[in-house]
Design a protein around this motif. Structure first.
Motif, short mmCIF file in Angstrom:
data_model
loop_
_atom_site.label_atom_id
_atom_site.label_comp_id
_atom_site.label_asym_id
_atom_site.label_seq_id
_atom_site.Cartn_x
_atom_site.Cartn_y
_atom_site.Cartn_z
N LEU A 115 88.46 25.27 -25.78
CA LEU A 115 88.61 26.39 -24.84
C LEU A 115 90.02 26.50 -24.28
N THR A 116 90.86 25.50 -24.52
CA THR A 116 92.21 25.51 -23.97
C THR A 116 92.96 26.78 -24.35
N HIS A 117 92.90 27.15 -25.61
CA HIS A 117 93.60 28.35 -26.08
C HIS A 117 93.03 29.60 -25.40
N LEU A 118 91.71 29.66 -25.24
CA LEU A 118 91.10 30.82 -24.59
C LEU A 118 91.51 30.94 -23.13
N TYR A 119 91.55 29.80 -22.44
CA TYR A 119 91.99 29.82 -21.04
C TYR A 119 93.43 30.30 -20.92
N ALA A 120 94.29 29.79 -21.77
CA ALA A 120 95.70 30.16 -21.73
C ALA A 120 95.88 31.65 -22.05
N THR A 121 95.16 32.12 -23.03
CA THR A 121 95.25 33.53 -23.41
C THR A 121 94.73 34.42 -22.29
N ARG A 122 93.64 34.01 -21.66
CA ARG A 122 93.09 34.79 -20.55
C ARG A 122 94.11 34.91 -19.42
N GLU A 123 94.80 33.82 -19.10
CA GLU A 123 95.80 33.85 -18.02
C GLU A 123 96.96 34.79 -18.38
N LYS A 124 97.38 34.76 -19.64
CA LYS A 124 98.47 35.66 -20.06
C LYS A 124 98.03 37.12 -19.95
N LEU A 125 96.79 37.39 -20.32
CA LEU A 125 96.29 38.76 -20.22
C LEU A 125 96.19 39.21 -18.77
N LYS A 126 95.78 38.33 -17.88
CA LYS A 126 95.72 38.67 -16.46
C LYS A 126 97.10 39.02 -15.93
N GLU A 127 98.10 38.23 -16.31
CA GLU A 127 99.47 38.49 -15.85
C GLU A 127 100.00 39.80 -16.41
N ALA A 128 99.58 40.14 -17.62
CA ALA A 128 100.06 41.37 -18.25
C ALA A 128 99.50 42.62 -17.57
N LEU A 129 98.47 42.47 -16.75
CA LEU A 129 97.90 43.61 -16.05
C LEU A 129 98.86 44.20 -15.03
#
Length: 103
Positions: free
Chosen positions: A13-27
Motif C-alpha cells: 500500500l506504500t505506493h498507493l498512499y504516496a500517490t494519494r498524497e500527491k493527488l491531494k496536493e495537486a488539487l
C-alpha cells in the motif's frame, strides 16, 4: 531488487498512499499552496508569541488570531484566506478543524 522495490514489495500500500498524497496536493494551485504555507507560518509565529498551540489549535485561538489581525487593519479577504490555510493544515494533519462558522 532496489530498496524502493523492496519497500513496495514489503508494504504493497506504500505506493498507493504516496500517490494519494500527491493527488491531494495537486488539487491546489501552486500559488494557493504557497499562500497557505505563508499564512500557516504567520499563524504559527503568532501562536508561539502568545503562548498558544498552533496544532491543534482551538476555535478560541483562531478567533483571537482573527481579532489581532483585524486590529492590525488586515483585509478581511486576507484573513479569510488565512482561515482556509489554517483549516487545510489541520485537515492534512488529521486534526479537527478549529475554523468554525462563528469565527
Amino acid at each position: 531488487m532496489t530498496q524502493l522495490q523492496l519497500l513496495e514489495f514489503t508494504h504493497p500500500l506504500t505506493h498507493l498512499y504516496a500517490t494519494r498524497e500527491k493527488l491531494k496536493e495537486a488539487l491546489f494551485a501552486r500559488n494557493t499552496q504557497k499562500n497557505y504555507a505563508s499564512d500557516w507560518a504567520t499563524f504559527r509565529t503568532w501562536t508561539a508569541s502568545v503562548g498558544l498551540s498552533a496544532l491543534p489549535a482551538t476555535s478560541e485561538t483562531v478567533s483571537l488570531f482573527v481579532t489581532d489581525r483585524l486590529l492590525q487593519h488586515r483585509k478581511v479577504s486576507s484573513i479569510t484566506r488565512s482561515l482556509a490555510g489554517i483549516a487545510f493544515f489541520h485537515r492534512r494533519n488529521g486534526d479537527p478543524n478549529p475554523v468554525t462558522p462563528e469565527i
